[in-house]
Design a protein around this motif. Sequence first.
Motif: not given
Length: 421
Positions: A118-124, A139-144
Motif C-alpha cells: 500500500d506504500c507503493g514500490t520500495t526498491n533495493l 540504496n533503498i528508495w520509495n519514489d511515491t
Amino acid sequence: MSRCDSEKLAPQHKSAFFSFIKSLATFKGDLASLTAPPFLLSPQSIIEFSAYWAEQPCLFVAPSKEEDPEKRALLVLKWFLSTLRQQHNNKDENGKKKRMKPLNPFLGELFLGKWVDDCGTTNLVAEQVSHHPPITACNIWNDTHGVRLQGHVAPKAYFSTTVHIDRKGYSVLHLDKYDEDYLITMPKIHIEGIMTGSLCPELSGATYIRSSSGYTAKIDYSSKGWLSGKKNSFVATLFHDDKQNEPLYTAEGQWSGDFCMKKVATGEVVESFNVDSVPRTPLTVTPVEHQHPLESRRAWQNVADAIHRNDIFAVGHEKTKIENEQREMRKIEKVEGREFPRRYFTKAKQDLVAKSLTEGMKRHASMQGEMEGHHGVWMWDEQKYRRVENNRAQGIKSPMRTRFDSGIGGILLDPDLVESV
C-alpha cells in the motif's frame, strides 16, 4: 541456565564447534577470512542483510507524512529500532534457530529486490564494493513518498573472550518533501553463549541518528547480566542539539520485542510498540534462473543447496570454486593494470552531507569515527543505475564469457560495467 534463550548445538556438532572456537581464540586479524564449520553456515550471503532496513515499508516511509520535525525525528527512531530484530535476532519469524555464519560476499556481488504494498514500490540495490576489507553498499528508495536510504557498512570481526563485530560506515536517510537528512550509525555486536554452544548475538555501545533539522537520537544498548536485566535491551533519548542534556523523548525496552516511547516533560507514553505488530512485506526477487550471474542467490545457489542438504563436502567444494575464481580474476586485473568496475556505486573522497551532520556536535567524536578509517566512502551513482536500466529496457543482454564454471568470471565482458579507469 544460559543467558541465551536459544537451542544448543546438536551433540554430533560439538567437537567440531569447539575446535573452531579454539582456532578463533588463536587467530590474529579479521575472522571473516576463517572458514566456519558447515553446520554453522547460513545459505544467505551478508549482502542480503541490506533488506532488513525496509521489511516494513510503512514504517520506512512514515516520517515523510509528518509535518512536525520533532515528531519526524521520533518516527525515524521508531523505524530504525524496528529494523534491529530480524537483522540481529538468533531466530527467524517462525521461531526457528538461524545458522549463525552468513556467507561472505565476493567483490561485485549484487542483491536486488523490491517491496510492493500500500506504500507503493520500495526498491533495493545492494552491491559488495570491496572484499578486502569487506564493504557492502546499498540504496533503498520509495519514489511515491520521496524517501531514500543510502549507506555502506564495513564489518570487522575479531575474537576477545568471544566473537565481536565492529561496523564502520553509516547510512543517510533523506526525505525529499522536507529536504531533510538523517545520519545513522550502526551498533557493535558480540556473541553470547559461545562457550556453551547456545549462541545468540547481542548489541552493545551507543549509536546515533542525527538530523539536519537539529534533532539527535542516541541509543544505548545493553545485554542481560548474570543477575539482572533483560536481553536485547536499549534506552534511547531524543533531544534537540541546542539542549543535549534536556531530552524530549525516551524510548526503552527490547529491540527484539516490546518497547515504549515517552514524552519526558509529561511522562506520557506516546506509544507502546511491538516489532511484530506491523506485518513485514515480502521482498520480491527475480527468479534465480533469470538473475544476473553476479546476483547473490544465483552465484551462491550450489553452495546454498549443499548447506540445505547438510552435504559438508559439497559445501566446501562449491565455496572453494567461487573463491578460486575470484582470486584468478584479481590476478588478471592486476596483470592488466585495471580495477574491477563497480556496477552501481562509486568511491568518493568525502560525503558532504554526512560530514556536515557531524560538525558542531558536542558528541561528534562518537560519530566521526564512523566517517574515517580504512573503509572509504561509497556513494550511489545514479548515472550507472540509469545506464543499466536503459540497457535492460532496450533488451541489451550482457554477453557472458564461460571462463569459470560458476559464470561469475563472465562479467569481464559485461557492457554495463565498462567505464574508464
